[in-house]
Motif scaffolding. Structure first.
Motif, short mmCIF file in Angstrom:
data_model
loop_
_atom_site.label_atom_id
_atom_site.label_comp_id
_atom_site.label_asym_id
_atom_site.label_seq_id
_atom_site.Cartn_x
_atom_site.Cartn_y
_atom_site.Cartn_z
N ALA A 282 30.18 -92.24 33.88
CA ALA A 282 28.83 -91.66 33.91
C ALA A 282 27.74 -92.69 33.63
O ALA A 282 26.55 -92.36 33.65
CB ALA A 282 28.74 -90.53 32.88
N GLY A 283 28.13 -93.94 33.37
CA GLY A 283 27.14 -94.98 33.10
C GLY A 283 26.60 -94.98 31.68
O GLY A 283 25.64 -95.69 31.38
N ARG A 284 27.22 -94.18 30.79
CA ARG A 284 26.78 -94.17 29.39
C ARG A 284 27.36 -95.35 28.61
O ARG A 284 26.97 -95.61 27.47
CB ARG A 284 27.19 -92.85 28.72
CG ARG A 284 26.46 -91.63 29.25
CD ARG A 284 26.81 -90.39 28.48
NE ARG A 284 28.20 -90.01 28.61
CZ ARG A 284 28.67 -89.14 29.51
NH1 ARG A 284 27.84 -88.56 30.36
NH2 ARG A 284 29.95 -88.85 29.56
N ARG A 285 28.30 -96.02 29.20
CA ARG A 285 28.93 -97.19 28.59
C ARG A 285 29.21 -98.16 29.73
O ARG A 285 29.72 -97.75 30.78
CB ARG A 285 30.22 -96.76 27.90
CG ARG A 285 30.92 -97.86 27.17
CD ARG A 285 31.99 -97.26 26.28
NE ARG A 285 32.82 -98.26 25.67
CZ ARG A 285 33.68 -98.03 24.72
NH1 ARG A 285 33.84 -96.81 24.24
NH2 ARG A 285 34.41 -99.00 24.20
N LEU A 286 28.86 -99.42 29.54
CA LEU A 286 29.01 -100.40 30.61
C LEU A 286 30.10 -101.40 30.26
O LEU A 286 30.22 -101.83 29.11
CB LEU A 286 27.70 -101.14 30.84
CG LEU A 286 26.51 -100.27 31.27
CD1 LEU A 286 25.25 -101.11 31.38
CD2 LEU A 286 26.80 -99.54 32.57
N GLY A 287 30.87 -101.76 31.25
CA GLY A 287 31.90 -102.77 31.10
C GLY A 287 31.72 -103.80 32.19
O GLY A 287 30.69 -103.82 32.88
N PRO A 288 32.72 -104.65 32.39
CA PRO A 288 32.65 -105.59 33.51
C PRO A 288 32.53 -104.81 34.82
O PRO A 288 33.13 -103.74 34.97
CB PRO A 288 33.99 -106.33 33.43
CG PRO A 288 34.47 -106.11 32.03
CD PRO A 288 33.93 -104.79 31.60
N LYS A 289 31.75 -105.32 35.76
CA LYS A 289 31.47 -104.59 37.00
C LYS A 289 32.74 -104.17 37.74
O LYS A 289 32.82 -103.02 38.21
CB LYS A 289 30.55 -105.40 37.91
CG LYS A 289 30.12 -104.59 39.14
CD LYS A 289 29.14 -105.34 39.99
CE LYS A 289 28.60 -104.51 41.13
NZ LYS A 289 29.47 -103.58 41.76
N PRO A 290 33.77 -105.04 37.85
CA PRO A 290 34.98 -104.58 38.55
C PRO A 290 35.61 -103.34 37.90
O PRO A 290 36.07 -102.44 38.59
CB PRO A 290 35.92 -105.79 38.47
CG PRO A 290 35.01 -106.96 38.30
CD PRO A 290 33.86 -106.45 37.48
N MET A 291 35.60 -103.28 36.56
CA MET A 291 36.16 -102.12 35.89
C MET A 291 35.29 -100.89 36.11
O MET A 291 35.80 -99.80 36.39
CB MET A 291 36.32 -102.38 34.39
CG MET A 291 37.00 -101.23 33.65
SD MET A 291 37.15 -101.51 31.88
CE MET A 291 35.52 -101.07 31.35
N ASP A 292 33.99 -101.06 35.98
CA ASP A 292 33.08 -99.93 36.21
C ASP A 292 33.28 -99.35 37.59
O ASP A 292 33.34 -98.13 37.78
CB ASP A 292 31.62 -100.37 36.03
CG ASP A 292 31.25 -100.61 34.58
OD1 ASP A 292 32.01 -100.18 33.68
OD2 ASP A 292 30.19 -101.23 34.33
N ASP A 293 33.39 -100.22 38.59
CA ASP A 293 33.57 -99.76 39.97
C ASP A 293 34.88 -99.00 40.13
O ASP A 293 34.93 -97.96 40.79
CB ASP A 293 33.52 -100.94 40.94
CG ASP A 293 32.13 -101.56 41.05
OD1 ASP A 293 31.15 -100.90 40.62
OD2 ASP A 293 32.03 -102.70 41.54
N LYS A 294 35.95 -99.52 39.54
CA LYS A 294 37.25 -98.84 39.63
C LYS A 294 37.22 -97.48 38.96
O LYS A 294 37.74 -96.50 39.50
CB LYS A 294 38.34 -99.72 39.00
CG LYS A 294 38.68 -100.95 39.81
CD LYS A 294 39.67 -101.83 39.05
CE LYS A 294 39.92 -103.13 39.79
NZ LYS A 294 40.84 -104.00 39.04
#
Length: 197
Positions: A165-177
């Motif tokens: 939901a975008g309430r917590r951000l991680g590395p972009k590859p993980m977020d995308d997965k």
């Protein structure tokens, strides 16, 4: 998912912490929820004992900067607190000391139930999407990606939903997965990690 209040026993835990960890004054604000050794007893609160100091220091710094969702909980005096409030009250030196203390503890996986079919589905997802960073089925502290193996299933599930939901951000590859996963995939991954020894 609403996290249960965990601060009601803080006063007792603070007294115990003074006896057990007399030189660890920096952890006193953590024991009410995470326990003296980082072994949380509540499904909505992560086990942090044994997690790498690097990861814990990073997490506390992000909370300090309001970079993660911070649900509020009623404390023993009725005042509401959140992880962001607690982290903002720590100096950089206190964050470093707190992270070092919990990193020295042993990770203690809680007893919880999992469903074999979901564990099997989660194992396939882990191998395909997560194994590169979360090594040894998420059990390695020294990969500095948190310990997922044996972690509370409820915590894992709502944390992944926070990432999605975008309430917590991680590395972009993980977020995308994670954003590409279905809710059933998130549940399967949570069951898989929770089932690991």
């Amino acid at each position: 998912m609403q996290i249960r209040s965990c601060l009601s026993g803080t006063a007792v835990m603070l007294m115990l912490s003074a006896l057990v960890f007399p030189v660890q004054a920096d952890v006193k604000q953590c024991v009410g929820c995470h326990g003296l050794d980082g072994g949380s007893e509540q499904p909505g609160v992560p086990v942090i004992g044994g997690v790498s100091a690097y990861y814990l220091e990073y997490a506390l710094t992000v909370y300090r900067q309001d970079g993660r969702s911070c649900p509020r909980h009623a404390g023993p005096d009725g005042a509401e607190l959140s992880m962001c409030d607690i982290a903002r009250g720590l100096s950089k030196a206190q964050i470093t000391a707190t992270a070092a203390h919990y990193a020295e503890q042993r990770f203690r996986a809680p007893e919880q139930s999992t469903e074999p079919a979901k564990v099997a589905a989660g194992a396939q997802l882990h191998q395909r999407l997560c194994a590169k960073c979360h090594t040894d089925n998420g059990a390695r502290a020294d990969d500095d990606a948190g310990i997922l193996a044996g972690q509370w299933r409820a915590y894992l599930q709502f944390t992944m939903e926070d990432f999605r939901a975008g309430r917590r951000l991680g590395p972009k590859p993980m977020d995308d997965k994670l954003k590409a996963l279905r809710p059933s995939d998130v549940e399967a991954l949570a069951h898989f990690y929770a089932a690991q020894p």
